[in-house]
Motif scaffolding. Structure first.
Motif: not given
Length: 387
Positions: A117-136
């Motif tokens: 959850k903490a990683m998601v919150e960090r990356l939301k702020t940096v990448y300016h998106q609320d959802w990550f597809e995680e397809s890579g």
């Protein structure tokens, strides 16, 4: 990101062997702890460590070290780490494994959940998106808690490095490839000396010895997770490491490496495993009991992982088996024997106290490496040069 810290976990008790391997690769050690060695390198070091280290279980790219006594503290400190330096927008990320020893936070499943959850919150702020597809590409995280201090790293290896790719068939109590290699590397054995494993099972110890003798890198015939991290590691670095590994191989050598086992079926499996490793021609496998162990030459090595009562029904057979082992050792002139076993009466029935004894954890099982040291062979007389 020129310089990074890399963490190499290993079997407890084999840290010194791994440390020497890392130094031989040309990297600086920054810390040695129980079960892991941390060293300094660059992105190329990730490729070389995965390709060449024989005794490491995996290679982790260190993201940070945090002190956390509560889950709120863990969340905030995990969130403060620069995850965007490692994980791209489409990266698939999760906390693959957490361990906790003598720490207030002991629920590993909760540690994994909070950190994700903490990683998601960090990356939301940096990448300016609320959802990550995680397809890579995959970026699994591993965290080690010890006395409220957590070391956090990204797993560059994927499958454990003990999975060389050659061992499809195993015996009843196989030793891992990394532990077999560590046992060999901690001895003075080299390819000019005889090596016999009278309980070879699926052939792991003789195969690892033959790979060492022929300079076959342990990672040559497998892939690593970080090969797909093109945001961090250029493909040319992986191909460079693989190319150097190919150049170093020398299978046109003459060695005396032997593996015996009383089970003919497992001896056949050992030959097949050696064939996949490319060293079948360097090892003589034979169905033979330990009571028939003999060799006419002096100053050889026995390196072996004998049975130690994994099955309750076999425990009664151990005294006789270890007596036979001791009698066979006594017939070998000037040899050294290295025996890893969990059997506590090993020295009693072998009939000799070990010169050295090292405690090693084989997974969760406590074992002992008994070292019966023989004399050093005399130095070869060098021919005098005539000017």
């Amino acid at each position: 990101m020129n310089t990074v810290e890399l963490i190499a976990p290993c079997h407890f008790g084999m840290e010194a062997v791994l440390k020497r391997e890392i130094i031989d690769l040309g990297y600086e050690i920054s810390q040695v702890e129980d079960g892991k060695v941390t060293f300094v390198g660059d992105m190329e070091a990730i490729c070389y460590a995965n390709m060449f280290l024989r005794t490491a279980e995996r290679i982790l790219l260190k993201v940070g070290r945090v002190h956390a006594e509560t889950f709120d503290e863990l969340f905030e400190k995990t969130k403060a780490l620069p995850w965007e330096d490692y994980i791209p927008r489409d990266g698939r990320f999760w906390v693959a494994k957490a361990t906790s020893v003598k720490s207030r936070l002991f629920s590993t499943s909760d540690i994994q959940s909070i950190m994700k959850k903490a990683m998601v919150e960090r990356l939301k702020t940096v990448y300016h998106q609320d959802w990550f597809e995680e397809s890579g590409a995959s970026y699994p995280v591993r965290v080690f808690f010890m006395k409220d201090e957590a070391v956090i790293g990204l797993d560059t290896s994927g499958d454990s490095l003990h999975k060389r790719g050659y061992r499809l068939l195993t015996g009843k109590a196989p030793i891992t490839e990394t532990l077999a290699a560590a046992m060999i590397l901690m001895t003075p054995w080299n390819r000019d000396r005889i090596l016999v494993d009278p309980f070879c099972g699926s052939g792991t110890i003789p195969i690892e010895a033959a790979m060492i003798a022929a300079n076959i890198a342990p990672g040559m015939h497998r892939h690593f997770l970080a090969e797909k991290w093109d945001n961090l590691i250029p493909g040319k670095l992986w191909s460079g490491a693989a190319g150097e590994a190919e150049e170093l191989v020398d299978t046109q050598i003459s060695v005396d490496i032997q593996g015996y086992d009383i089970d003919g079926g497992i001896v056949k499996a050992a030959r097949e495993n050696a064939g996949r490793a490319g060293v079948e021609h360097l090892i003589h496998f034979q169905q033979r009991p330990v009571s028939e162990l003999s060799h006419p030459k002096k100053y050889g090595f026995v390196i072996t992982n004998p049975p130690y009562g994994e099955r309750l029904s076999a425990k009664d057979e151990l005294p006789q088996l270890y007596r036979e082992m001791g009698r066979s050792f006594a017939r070998l002139d000037g040899w050294s024997e290295y025996v890893i076993t969990a059997y506590e009466d090993a020295e009693k029935y072998i009939g000799r106290k070990a010169d050295k004894n090292r405690k090693i954890y084989n997974g969760m099982m406590k074992t002992y490496l008994y070292q019966f040291l023989g004399p050093k062979p005399p130095r070869k007389k060098q021919e005098r040069q005539i000017d």
